[in-house]
Scaffold this motif. Structure first.
Motif, short mmCIF file in Angstrom:
data_model
loop_
_atom_site.label_atom_id
_atom_site.label_comp_id
_atom_site.label_asym_id
_atom_site.label_seq_id
_atom_site.Cartn_x
_atom_site.Cartn_y
_atom_site.Cartn_z
N SER A 3 0.83 -1.21 0.00
CA SER A 3 0.00 0.00 0.00
C SER A 3 0.86 1.26 0.00
CB SER A 3 -0.93 0.00 1.21
OG SER A 3 -0.20 -0.02 2.42
N VAL A 6 2.14 1.83 -3.50
CA VAL A 6 1.05 2.32 -4.37
C VAL A 6 0.83 3.81 -4.14
CG1 VAL A 6 -1.41 2.19 -4.85
CG2 VAL A 6 -0.09 0.09 -4.57
N ILE A 10 1.31 6.83 -6.82
CA ILE A 10 0.22 7.77 -7.12
C ILE A 10 0.73 9.21 -6.98
CG2 ILE A 10 -1.98 8.68 -6.29
CD1 ILE A 10 -2.76 5.79 -5.60
#
Length: 201
Positions: A3, A6, A10
């Motif tokens: 996570s 990610v 982003i």
């Protein structure tokens, strides 16, 4: 861990999207139509400020979630790497000073031999290398004297973005300066500094 990677990706994609939009010719045309000649003075300072502000979240998240350490370079080698980074940090501002004409909106939006076109005027660091920003960016990243999993992923993606951006930027320079820049490309490498300085013919 997944996570955090990610979220970092982003943030990087968001930064790249904003950076690319602000650097695009349609946006520059819009700014010049809106502000007129004032855009030539205001664009670069504002552009750089936005770049710094939009990169801060990514830097903060990397600081908070660096991931597992892959290596830490011991002394004295780490200080040699840091020295290389310091030199690269000096090259970036020097490159801006050596070719301010490349970043003028009015000239960027003009075609070769048009009333607003200007001479390529190769001097300073550009006599040895075509894209000092790309080289300094790569040196600053890859001479980091430690590496983590998250940092490695961001560095790889950023390297790809910088290379693609450099290729796109040079296509703009060809459109702006025409055969002048094509001749320059034949004699000076994009990121490998040449030993002998190049001079305008």
């Amino acid at each position: 861990m997944v996570s955090s990677i990610v979220i970092l990706i982003i943030c990087l994609v968001g930064f790249a999207a904003i950076h690319s939009l602000l650097a695009s010719l349609p946006f520059k045309r819009f700014i010049r139509r809106s502000l007129g000649s004032r855009a030539d003075e205001l664009y670069m300072p504002v552009y750089n400020l936005i770049a710094v502000i939009t990169i801060i979240p990514l830097v903060y998240l990397l600081y908070k979630n660096p991931g597992e350490f892959l290596y830490i370079v011991p002394s004295p080698w780490r200080w040699l790497m840091v020295g290389g980074q310091v030199i690269a940090l000096i090259v970036g501002p020097r490159a801006l000073r050596d070719a301010p004409h490349r970043f003028q909106l009015k000239a960027q939006l003009s075609a070769p031999n048009s009333p607003d076109s200007i001479h390529l005027n190769i001097h300073g660091v550009y006599r040895w290398i075509r894209d000092p920003f790309l080289l300094s960016g790569l040196v600053i990243m890859w001479l980091t004297p430690f590496m983590t999993t998250n940092l490695l992923i961001i560095y790889i993606l950023t390297t790809i973005y910088l290379i693609m951006g450099s290729i796109h930027w040079e296509s703009r320079l060809v459109a702006q300066f025409g055969d002048e820049y094509r001749d320059y490309q034949k004699h000076v490498h994009r990121i490998i500094p040449r030993l002998k300085a190049y001079y305008d013919k």
